[in-house]
Design an enzyme around this catalytic site. Structure first.
Site, short mmCIF file in Angstrom:
data_model
loop_
_atom_site.label_atom_id
_atom_site.label_comp_id
_atom_site.label_asym_id
_atom_site.label_seq_id
_atom_site.Cartn_x
_atom_site.Cartn_y
_atom_site.Cartn_z
N TRP A 130 0.81 -1.23 0.00
CA TRP A 130 0.00 0.00 0.00
C TRP A 130 0.84 1.27 0.00
O TRP A 130 0.31 2.35 -0.20
CB TRP A 130 -0.90 0.02 1.25
CG TRP A 130 -0.15 -0.32 2.50
CD1 TRP A 130 -0.05 -1.56 3.06
CD2 TRP A 130 0.67 0.54 3.30
NE1 TRP A 130 0.76 -1.52 4.16
CE2 TRP A 130 1.23 -0.24 4.33
CE3 TRP A 130 0.99 1.91 3.25
CZ2 TRP A 130 2.08 0.29 5.30
CZ3 TRP A 130 1.83 2.43 4.21
CH2 TRP A 130 2.37 1.63 5.22
N ASN A 131 2.14 1.18 0.27
CA ASN A 131 2.87 2.44 0.53
C ASN A 131 3.17 3.25 -0.74
O ASN A 131 3.33 4.45 -0.66
CB ASN A 131 4.11 2.21 1.41
CG ASN A 131 5.08 1.22 0.85
OD1 ASN A 131 4.79 0.56 -0.14
ND2 ASN A 131 6.23 1.10 1.47
N PRO A 155 -3.30 -5.85 -6.02
CA PRO A 155 -2.78 -4.71 -5.27
C PRO A 155 -3.16 -4.87 -3.80
O PRO A 155 -3.95 -5.74 -3.45
CB PRO A 155 -3.52 -3.52 -5.89
CG PRO A 155 -4.83 -4.09 -6.35
CD PRO A 155 -4.55 -5.53 -6.74
N GLU A 229 10.90 -8.14 -3.33
CA GLU A 229 11.34 -6.83 -2.81
C GLU A 229 10.75 -6.72 -1.42
O GLU A 229 9.58 -6.41 -1.26
CB GLU A 229 10.80 -5.69 -3.69
CG GLU A 229 11.20 -5.76 -5.16
CD GLU A 229 12.57 -5.15 -5.41
OE1 GLU A 229 13.29 -4.82 -4.44
OE2 GLU A 229 12.93 -5.02 -6.59
N LEU A 230 11.59 -6.97 -0.40
CA LEU A 230 11.03 -7.15 0.95
C LEU A 230 11.44 -6.01 1.88
O LEU A 230 11.76 -4.91 1.44
CB LEU A 230 11.46 -8.51 1.48
CG LEU A 230 11.16 -9.67 0.51
CD1 LEU A 230 11.65 -10.99 1.07
CD2 LEU A 230 9.67 -9.75 0.19
N CYS A 263 10.20 1.22 2.50
CA CYS A 263 11.17 0.15 2.75
C CYS A 263 12.60 0.67 2.78
O CYS A 263 13.46 0.08 3.43
CB CYS A 263 11.03 -0.92 1.68
SG CYS A 263 11.14 -0.23 0.02
N GLU A 360 12.02 -2.83 11.50
CA GLU A 360 11.67 -1.82 10.50
C GLU A 360 10.59 -0.93 11.14
O GLU A 360 9.49 -1.40 11.45
CB GLU A 360 11.12 -2.56 9.28
CG GLU A 360 10.99 -1.71 8.07
CD GLU A 360 10.50 -2.51 6.87
OE1 GLU A 360 9.73 -3.48 7.04
OE2 GLU A 360 10.87 -2.14 5.74
N GLU A 437 14.31 -4.53 -9.94
CA GLU A 437 13.30 -3.83 -10.76
C GLU A 437 13.90 -2.54 -11.25
O GLU A 437 14.63 -1.87 -10.51
CB GLU A 437 12.05 -3.56 -9.92
CG GLU A 437 11.31 -4.84 -9.59
CD GLU A 437 10.00 -4.62 -8.84
OE1 GLU A 437 9.01 -5.28 -9.20
OE2 GLU A 437 9.98 -3.81 -7.92
P1 NAD Z 1 2.54 -7.08 3.51
O1 NAD Z 1 3.57 -8.12 3.26
O2 NAD Z 1 1.66 -7.24 4.67
O3 NAD Z 1 1.57 -6.96 2.26
C1 NAD Z 1 2.05 -6.82 0.95
C2 NAD Z 1 1.06 -7.42 -0.01
O4 NAD Z 1 0.95 -8.81 0.25
C3 NAD Z 1 -0.36 -6.85 0.13
O5 NAD Z 1 -0.94 -6.79 -1.15
C4 NAD Z 1 -1.06 -7.90 0.96
O6 NAD Z 1 -2.46 -7.94 0.75
C5 NAD Z 1 -0.40 -9.17 0.45
N1 NAD Z 1 -0.45 -10.32 1.37
C6 NAD Z 1 -0.48 -10.31 2.72
N2 NAD Z 1 -0.49 -11.58 3.17
C7 NAD Z 1 -0.45 -12.40 2.10
C8 NAD Z 1 -0.42 -13.82 1.90
N3 NAD Z 1 -0.40 -14.66 2.94
N4 NAD Z 1 -0.37 -14.30 0.64
C9 NAD Z 1 -0.35 -13.45 -0.40
N5 NAD Z 1 -0.39 -12.11 -0.30
C10 NAD Z 1 -0.43 -11.59 0.94
O7 NAD Z 1 3.30 -5.70 3.52
P2 NAD Z 1 2.67 -4.24 3.65
O8 NAD Z 1 2.35 -3.99 5.07
O9 NAD Z 1 1.61 -4.02 2.63
O10 NAD Z 1 3.93 -3.37 3.18
C11 NAD Z 1 4.95 -3.05 4.04
C12 NAD Z 1 6.14 -3.96 3.82
O11 NAD Z 1 6.53 -3.93 2.46
C13 NAD Z 1 7.35 -3.47 4.58
O12 NAD Z 1 8.03 -4.56 5.16
C14 NAD Z 1 8.20 -2.82 3.52
O13 NAD Z 1 9.56 -2.76 3.80
C15 NAD Z 1 7.92 -3.67 2.35
N6 NAD Z 1 8.22 -2.95 1.13
C16 NAD Z 1 9.31 -3.32 0.40
C17 NAD Z 1 9.66 -2.62 -0.74
C18 NAD Z 1 10.83 -3.01 -1.57
O14 NAD Z 1 10.89 -2.61 -2.72
N7 NAD Z 1 11.77 -3.77 -1.05
C19 NAD Z 1 8.89 -1.53 -1.13
C20 NAD Z 1 7.78 -1.17 -0.35
C21 NAD Z 1 7.46 -1.90 0.76
#
Ligand code: NAD
Length: 459
Positions: A130-131, A155, A229-230, A263, A360, A437
């Site tokens: 979502w960010n 998304p 990308e975590l 992130c 984080e 990416e």
């Molecule tokens: P999240 O992992 O909770 O969710 C990300 C996506 O995964 C969402 O679309 C969510 O609905 C989906 N999701 C959640 N559980 C799932 C499952 N069991 N199976 C499949 N899909 C699932 O993360 P968030 O809270 O949305 O975003 C924040 C995290 O993302 C932070 O850790 C941040 O560092 C990371 N992030 C990384 C990057 C990068 O490029 N490395 C960029 C932005 C955000």
């Protein structure tokens, strides 16, 4: 239906469909069925469609930005900045589609030609957070489509309105059904449908390390290729030879972007002993001048956090640090505005054993740590399971190159707080994931290398 709410005031912004498994499967089928024809289109035709999409969105930026402010909480100036950043990927890959070059290799066999072709991996899927509701979509879809792959995206259910609007404009541009599909519903269920389908040849995921691991494990069964990308835990190192005003400006901009919910947000700020107090004061003064507010006003403001869980996490980290001996120089609690707003916070007196050093933060918190030598700070910077980005400010060119060599991160940013653009490879190492990416490296993730031997040319 899924309700989308505005984190600034809790009001309802819109709804999107909560699709059941049958609907998701039907969208996966369309993604797979569209692949043969799309992959055979001329690269120029694919590029032209992407270009058209780029133009339509570019001409309607304000409408996209307003939706992003409402569903994400970031301010209008940031939303417009994200749109430019995200559009950059469509523009870049519209051009790059024509440059997916292969090789020829001097033949090992008589009367033969040896070639290496780059072929699109097949139908692909992506899951986004979502960010960055706009840029996360464009940097995945534009790359996949340019390479000749089709893509289905899930998304974040927190910010799906921007995503669906992007889909609408893609259709207006002539990108056909199936080539770019979108689903929303139950994330684990959709994730399992993606990872369990052998026809999906690649999944690109951006989000938390915990969910990335789950998806990577599930993909093991189908041997689906992944880009992950975590999470991150970025060190931001300021040496005593740095230009302090530049370092402070770079830090504040990088940290307050998206209210710290990024992130690549600086997560551990290491400052040399000799300049520590002066630098903290410089940063605190700058942070104190930045307003906290809802995002529709035209200047830069720190907006709300995305949800209650996010707010609680940030506050808990601040209160734990305070209990463990940290000093709160600025902020330190939920904002008087209430709701999901948090005070921009400056903490000093932290050490590497505190929870905040390993977590984080994802909020507008500046945690300061002291260091005395280069060796020490490099060792401490690397003392994390993550390896996404590291920042350092120094005027010593030898040291700058040593840092670029010694820090364990996918990206090392020297004398700047700004990282991303379409022409560079974005991604991490260690528990921050794998794959890249952006740039020509990004498109390589969507092609297979095919060796072709054409022998028998003597008859
Ligand atoms: P999240 O992992 O909770 O969710 C990300 C996506 O995964 C969402 O679309 C969510 O609905 C989906 N999701 C959640 N559980 C799932 C499952 N069991 N199976 C499949 N899909 C699932 O993360 P968030 O809270 O949305 O975003 C924040 C995290 O993302 C932070 O850790 C941040 O560092 C990371 N992030 C990384 C990057 C990068 O490029 N490395 C960029 C932005 C955000």
């Amino acid at each position: 239906m899924i309700e989308v709410v505005n984190p600034a005031d809790g009001s309802r912004v819109g709804v999107v469909p909560h699709m059941d498994a049958a609907q998701v499967k039907a969208a996966i089928d369309r993604t797979c069925d569209a692949f043969p024809a799309w992959s055979r289109r001329l690269a120029k035709e694919r590029g032209d469609l992407l270009r058209r999409w780029f133009e339509l969105v570019r001409d309607d930026k304000q409408a996209f930005a307003e939706i992003m402010v409402q569903e994400n909480g970031k301010c209008l100036a940031e939303a417009l900045g994200e749109i430019d950043y995200g559009l950059g990927f469509i523009e870049w890959y519209a051009e790059e589609a024509k440059r997916v070059y292969g090789d020829t290799i001097p033949s090992h066999a008589p009367h033969a030609t040896v070639m290496v072709m780059k072929t699109p991996v097949g139908p692909t899927a992506a899951i986004t957070p979502w960010n960055f509701p706009f840029m996360m979509i464009t940097r995945k879809v534009a790359t996949a489509l340019a390479a000749g792959c089709t893509m289905i995206i899930k998304p974040s259910e927190e910010t799906p309105l921007t995503a669906y609007k992007l889909l609408e404009y893609a259709r207006k541009a002539g990108i056909p059904e199936g080539v770019f599909e979108m689903v929303t519903g139950n994330p684990p269920e959709i994730g399992a449908l993606f990872t369990g389908d052998e026809r999906i040849r690649k999944i690109s995921f951006t989000g938390s390390t915990a969910v990335g691991r789950l998806l990577a494990q599930a993909s093991g069964a189908t041997l689906t290729k992944m880009t992950l990308e975590l999470g991150g835990n970025a060190p931001f190192i300021v040496f005593d030879d740095a230009t302090l005003e530049q370092a402070a400006a770079g830090l504040v901009a990088a940290k307050l972007r998206n209210s710290g919910q990024v992130c690549i947000s600086p997560n551990r700020i290491y400052v040399h002993d000799g300049i520590y107090d002066r630098f903290v004061q410089e940063v605190a003064e700058r942070v104190a001048r930045i307003p906290v507010d809802q995002g529709m006003r035209p200047d830069f403001v720190v907006g709300p956090l995305i949800n209650q869980a996010g707010l609680q996490k940030v506050d808990q980290l601040v209160q734990d640090s305070r209990r463990d001996g940290a000093t709160v120089v600025l902020g330190g609690r939920p904002h008087a505005k209430g709701g999901l707003f948090y005070e921009p916070t400056v903490l000093t007196g932290l050490n590497d054993d505190m929870r905040i050093a390993r977590t984080e933060i994802f909020g507008p918190v500046f945690p300061f740590y002291r260091f005395s030598t280069e060796d020490e700070v490099v060792r401490r910077a690397n003392q994390t399971e993550y390896g996404l980005v590291a920042y350092a400010y120094t005027r010593d060119v030898g040291r700058a190159f040593r840092l670029a060599r010694d820090i364990e991160a996918g990206m090392v940013i020297l004398n700047s707080g700004s990282v991303g653009t379409a022409s560079v490879p974005f991604g991490g190492v260690k528990q921050s994931g794998y794959g890249r990416e952006g740039s020509h490296h990004g498109i390589e993730e969507y092609v297979d290398v095919r060796y072709v031997l054409a022998a028998g040319q003597d008859v």
